[in-house]
Design a protein around this motif. Structure first.
Motif, PDB file in Angstrom:
ATOM      1  N   GLY A  34       0.802  -1.222   0.000  1.00 47.75           N
ATOM      2  CA  GLY A  34       0.000   0.000   0.000  1.00 47.75           C
ATOM      3  C   GLY A  34       0.834   1.271   0.000  1.00 47.75           C
ATOM      4  N   SER A  40      -0.642  -1.015   3.673  1.00 47.37           N
ATOM      5  CA  SER A  40      -1.182  -2.182   2.965  1.00 47.37           C
ATOM      6  C   SER A  40      -2.555  -2.587   3.504  1.00 47.37           C
ATOM      7  N   ASN A  44      -5.672  -4.441   1.417  1.00 48.12           N
ATOM      8  CA  ASN A  44      -5.613  -5.884   1.688  1.00 48.12           C
ATOM      9  C   ASN A  44      -7.024  -6.466   1.833  1.00 48.12           C
ATOM     10  N   ILE A  47      -8.589  -9.553   6.464  1.00 49.21           N
ATOM     11  CA  ILE A  47      -8.815 -10.748   7.297  1.00 49.21           C
ATOM     12  C   ILE A  47      -8.031 -10.582   8.596  1.00 49.21           C
ATOM     13  N   LEU A 175      10.307   9.192   2.037  1.00 51.35           N
ATOM     14  CA  LEU A 175      11.373   9.219   3.033  1.00 51.35           C
ATOM     15  C   LEU A 175      12.641   8.656   2.391  1.00 51.35           C
ATOM     16  N   ALA A 440       5.809  -4.535  10.580  1.00 54.67           N
ATOM     17  CA  ALA A 440       5.922  -5.994  10.436  1.00 54.67           C
ATOM     18  C   ALA A 440       7.375  -6.453  10.323  1.00 54.67           C
ATOM     19  N   THR A 451      -0.923 -11.165   8.705  1.00 57.18           N
ATOM     20  CA  THR A 451       0.001 -10.391   9.536  1.00 57.18           C
ATOM     21  C   THR A 451      -0.483  -9.003   9.950  1.00 57.18           C
ATOM     22  N   ASN A 452      -1.684  -8.604   9.524  1.00 57.12           N
ATOM     23  CA  ASN A 452      -2.110  -7.247   9.862  1.00 57.12           C
ATOM     24  C   ASN A 452      -2.393  -7.074  11.359  1.00 57.12           C
TER      25      ASN A 452
HETATM   26  C1  LIG Z   1      -2.648  -7.437  -1.253  1.00 57.18           C
HETATM   27  C2  LIG Z   1      -2.458  -7.674   0.212  1.00 57.18           C
HETATM   28  C3  LIG Z   1      -3.404  -8.427   0.903  1.00 57.18           C
HETATM   29  C4  LIG Z   1      -3.229  -8.661   2.263  1.00 57.18           C
HETATM   30  N1  LIG Z   1      -4.237  -9.267   2.959  1.00 57.18           N
HETATM   31  C5  LIG Z   1      -4.167  -9.299   4.308  1.00 57.18           C
HETATM   32  C6  LIG Z   1      -5.286  -9.699   5.070  1.00 57.18           C
HETATM   33  O1  LIG Z   1      -6.372  -9.955   4.546  1.00 57.18           O
HETATM   34  N2  LIG Z   1      -5.140  -9.771   6.417  1.00 57.18           N
HETATM   35  C7  LIG Z   1      -3.970  -9.471   7.030  1.00 57.18           C
HETATM   36  O2  LIG Z   1      -3.891  -9.606   8.249  1.00 57.18           O
HETATM   37  N3  LIG Z   1      -2.910  -9.046   6.333  1.00 57.18           N
HETATM   38  C8  LIG Z   1      -2.995  -8.916   4.995  1.00 57.18           C
HETATM   39  N4  LIG Z   1      -1.953  -8.402   4.293  1.00 57.18           N
HETATM   40  C9  LIG Z   1      -0.721  -8.043   5.031  1.00 57.18           C
HETATM   41  C10 LIG Z   1      -0.879  -6.774   5.840  1.00 57.18           C
HETATM   42  O3  LIG Z   1      -1.559  -5.792   5.100  1.00 57.18           O
HETATM   43  C11 LIG Z   1       0.521  -6.295   6.245  1.00 57.18           C
HETATM   44  O4  LIG Z   1       1.143  -7.295   7.016  1.00 57.18           O
HETATM   45  C12 LIG Z   1       0.468  -5.025   7.075  1.00 57.18           C
HETATM   46  O5  LIG Z   1      -0.179  -3.994   6.377  1.00 57.18           O
HETATM   47  C13 LIG Z   1       1.897  -4.619   7.417  1.00 57.18           C
HETATM   48  O6  LIG Z   1       1.876  -3.370   8.025  1.00 57.18           O
HETATM   49  P1  LIG Z   1       3.156  -2.465   8.025  1.00 57.18           P
HETATM   50  O7  LIG Z   1       2.803  -1.252   8.808  1.00 57.18           O
HETATM   51  O8  LIG Z   1       4.332  -3.254   8.411  1.00 57.18           O
HETATM   52  O9  LIG Z   1       3.404  -2.057   6.481  1.00 57.18           O
HETATM   53  P2  LIG Z   1       2.461  -1.319   5.457  1.00 57.18           P
HETATM   54  O10 LIG Z   1       1.028  -1.554   5.814  1.00 57.18           O
HETATM   55  O11 LIG Z   1       2.877  -1.755   4.101  1.00 57.18           O
HETATM   56  O12 LIG Z   1       2.726   0.224   5.680  1.00 57.18           O
HETATM   57  C14 LIG Z   1       3.910   0.848   5.298  1.00 57.18           C
HETATM   58  C15 LIG Z   1       3.641   2.319   5.006  1.00 57.18           C
HETATM   59  O13 LIG Z   1       4.877   2.996   4.789  1.00 57.18           O
HETATM   60  C16 LIG Z   1       4.778   3.787   3.618  1.00 57.18           C
HETATM   61  N5  LIG Z   1       6.112   3.919   3.037  1.00 57.18           N
HETATM   62  C17 LIG Z   1       6.933   2.941   2.615  1.00 57.18           C
HETATM   63  N6  LIG Z   1       8.096   3.460   2.166  1.00 57.18           N
HETATM   64  C18 LIG Z   1       7.999   4.792   2.311  1.00 57.18           C
HETATM   65  C19 LIG Z   1       8.867   5.875   2.037  1.00 57.18           C
HETATM   66  N7  LIG Z   1      10.101   5.680   1.543  1.00 57.18           N
HETATM   67  N8  LIG Z   1       8.432   7.134   2.286  1.00 57.18           N
HETATM   68  C20 LIG Z   1       7.191   7.343   2.794  1.00 57.18           C
HETATM   69  N9  LIG Z   1       6.338   6.350   3.101  1.00 57.18           N
HETATM   70  C21 LIG Z   1       6.748   5.102   2.854  1.00 57.18           C
HETATM   71  C22 LIG Z   1       3.817   3.009   2.728  1.00 57.18           C
HETATM   72  O14 LIG Z   1       3.258   3.844   1.741  1.00 57.18           O
HETATM   73  C23 LIG Z   1       2.790   2.532   3.743  1.00 57.18           C
HETATM   74  O15 LIG Z   1       1.831   3.534   3.959  1.00 57.18           O
HETATM   75  C24 LIG Z   1      -2.078  -8.160   2.932  1.00 57.18           C
HETATM   76  C25 LIG Z   1      -1.144  -7.403   2.238  1.00 57.18           C
HETATM   77  C26 LIG Z   1      -1.327  -7.145   0.894  1.00 57.18           C
HETATM   78  C27 LIG Z   1      -0.311  -6.305   0.184  1.00 57.18           C
END
Ligand SMILES: Cc1cc2nc3c(=O)[nH]c(=O)nc-3n(C[C@H](O)[C@H](O)[C@H](O)COP(=O)(O)OP(=O)(O)OC[C@H]3O[C@@H](n4cnc5c(N)ncnc54)[C@H](O)[C@@H]3O)c2cc1C
Length: 484
Positions: A34, A40, A44, A47, A175, A440, A451-452
């Motif tokens: 995302g 993301s 996503n 779930i 960033l 994550a 993993t959400n």
């Molecule tokens: C298609 C898809 C389906 C999924 N389905 C599920 C589900 O149904 N249930 C579930 O539990 N999990 C699901 N997941 C996984 C879950 O969404 C992720 O594990 C979770 O969102 C991870 O969170 P995070 O904060 O680590 O990263 P992310 O949610 O990816 O957030 C990272 C943020 O940092 C920002 N970012 C990154 N790099 C930069 C930069 N250089 N400068 C500025 N901003 C930046 C991104 O834009 C984003 O907003 C799915 C993921 C995807 C992609």
């Protein structure tokens, strides 16, 4: 919700691809992520799965004291408002007044009711609440929706305080790196998203909390000179702090589709407000395992991958591996923000991953042959297809069509050993003051489910740590929501 696939390759997707996978026919695999507020979670399937108690107890035993199941459970509870199926009440372990809606009270498309029956016929019992303490079984998915629309962590936590005078939200910037002076993070450098090679703007801060996800947090640390010294030198980044674990330990859950045509009935889609995936199951591929290592997920549509074709009146039982042993890396190819990142999950490097996914694939194929699907729906397997019979043919099919379950983690792992990147005590980066990672990437090992929810749990807990344990954002956001 039912159209989430349309967000892939869109401007809201970072649109990553892996490097060619040497144990999967040299294929590159699309990894959507995302690029939007809510991350993301905004694209996503919503779930909601906590994982198994054993997952967190293993974290605690493996250098992360304070992250065992009993430690994390209160935070999971604080996150959610669980809406159980009509006529049932939430169990004790469930939260009922948190900011994230977790809904199980929605109608199942008839094909999913038959899929549940098929699972029962192959010996998988129904589990009313897989987040209630035991994962094993086939279940209706619990999802984050409100009023028929997805409800993500941005909506739960930030939107309610969007206008707060102490919140300054910058969008449209990338960033570039963390600024480090004398061993302390003192801010970040950002560049316009539309012109990433332009002059960076520096934003100074008392403390930096990096939460760019399992692919981008290590990327940003590496670009900042924090990571394995030899790799940084190779790609032309001046070494600020030699931290070998940054970008290591990349791992992911895997899927492989079993697609069947429904020749006797039409799969209707009254679920347009709901998801095209509504059930999944957790199952141990070997009886000696202490928790499920597979999580097949089911779709009311055919999930044709590149190179597949067929009728649209079809459904998918995706075989799923959730306790992978293979490990890969996130690596830079150069020092600039426009230099592509090399993402290598090293799929099937450990053959035990292939064995577990193969067992899951066979189980899904067996389900297609049961009465509730074969007779009631006239289900006929299209993929792998009747010509795929021997183990060799099934393994070849896995190599050709294995794909991601989108659950990459582990690249800035918590711990205390030489490969650890952040401290389990406070999520601070080892060796750099004023810098934490909260996403994550800090998970030492992926939990046995989506993993959400685990990521939100880590963030909820980090918010409390950062504010001195005096409050939680859950309480703040819930209060703000109540005032609306
Ligand atoms: C298609 C898809 C389906 C999924 N389905 C599920 C589900 O149904 N249930 C579930 O539990 N999990 C699901 N997941 C996984 C879950 O969404 C992720 O594990 C979770 O969102 C991870 O969170 P995070 O904060 O680590 O990263 P992310 O949610 O990816 O957030 C990272 C943020 O940092 C920002 N970012 C990154 N790099 C930069 C930069 N250089 N400068 C500025 N901003 C930046 C991104 O834009 C984003 O907003 C799915 C993921 C995807 C992609």
């Amino acid at each position: 919700m039912s159209r989430l696939g349309e967000l892939w390759h869109s401007p809201e997707d970072w649109d990553y691809f892996t490097v060619p996978q040497r144990h999967a026919d040299g294929r590159v695999i699309h990894w959507p992520r995302g690029r939007v507020l809510g991350g993301s979670h905004a694209l996503n399937a919503t779930i909601w799965v906590r994982g198994a108690a054993q997952d967190y107890d293993a974290w605690a035993a493996d250098g992360c004291p304070g992250w065992g199941w009993e430690d994390v459970l209160p935070w999971f509870r604080a996150l959610e408002t669980y809406v159980p199926p009509a006529g049932t009440a939430p169990g004790d372990s469930r939260g009922t007044d948190g900011p994230v809606p977790v809904v199980q009270d929605y109608p199942l498309n008839p094909v999913f009711a038959s899929i549940v029956e098929a699972a029962e016929q192959v010996g998988v019992p129904y589990n009313e609440d897989y987040n209630g303490g035991t994962l094993d079984g086939v279940s209706q998915q619990q999802i984050n929706v409100r009023d028929g629309r997805r409800f993500n962590t941005w909506m739960a936590y930030v939107k309610p305080v969007e206008e707060h005078p102490r919140l300054n939200l910058r969008t449209g910037v990338l960033l570039q790196r963390v600024l480090v002076e004398d061993g302390r993070a003192v801010g970040v450098a950002v560049v316009p998203l539309a012109a990433p090679d332009g002059a960076p703007e520096e934003i100074r801060a008392d403390e930096v909390v990096l939460c760019a996800g399992a692919l981008d947090s290590p990327k940003i640390l590496l670009r900042s000179g924090i990571g394995p010294a030899a790799h940084l030198t190779d790609v032309g980044v001046p070494v600020v702090h030699d931290l070998p674990g940054v970008g290591a330990n990349l791992h992911d859950h895997l899927l492989a589709p079993v697609i069947a045509e429904a020749t006797a009935r039409t799969i209707e889609h009254p679920e347009s407000d709901w998801s095209v995936t509504q059930t999944h199951l957790f199952w141990r591929s070997r009886p000696d395992l202490d928790a499920p290592d597979t999580q097949p997920i089911h779709f009311s549509v055919p999930m044709y991958d590149e190179g597949m074709e067929g009728p649209m009146n079809a459904f998918t039982l995706h075989a799923g591996l959730v306790r992978p042993r293979s490990r890969g890396t996130v690596r830079l190819t150069g020092p600039g923000v426009s230099d592509p990142v090399a993402l290598d999950p090293n799929i099937f490097d450990d053959p035990r991953d292939r064995e577990a996914l193969l067992a899951s694939l066979r189980q899904a194929r067996e389900m297609v042959r049961t009465r509730p699907l074969a007779q009631d729906w006239g289900a006929e397997e299209l993929y792998p297809g009747p010509e795929v019979r021997t183990e060799e043919e099934e393994v070849a099919y896995l190599h050709r069509f294995v794909t991601t379950y989108h659950h990459q983690v582990g690249t800035c792992r918590m711990g205390t050993g030489p490969d650890a990147v952040v401290s389990p005590e406070d999520l601070r980066v080892h060796g750099i003051d004023g810098l934490r990672v909260v996403d994550a990437s800090v998970m030492p090992r992926v939990p046995s489910g989506n993993t959400n929810a685990p990521t939100a749990m880590i963030a909820e807990r980090a918010a409390s740590l950062i504010t001195g344990g005096s409050t939680t954002l859950a309480a703040t956001a819930a209060a703000a929501g109540a005032e609306d």
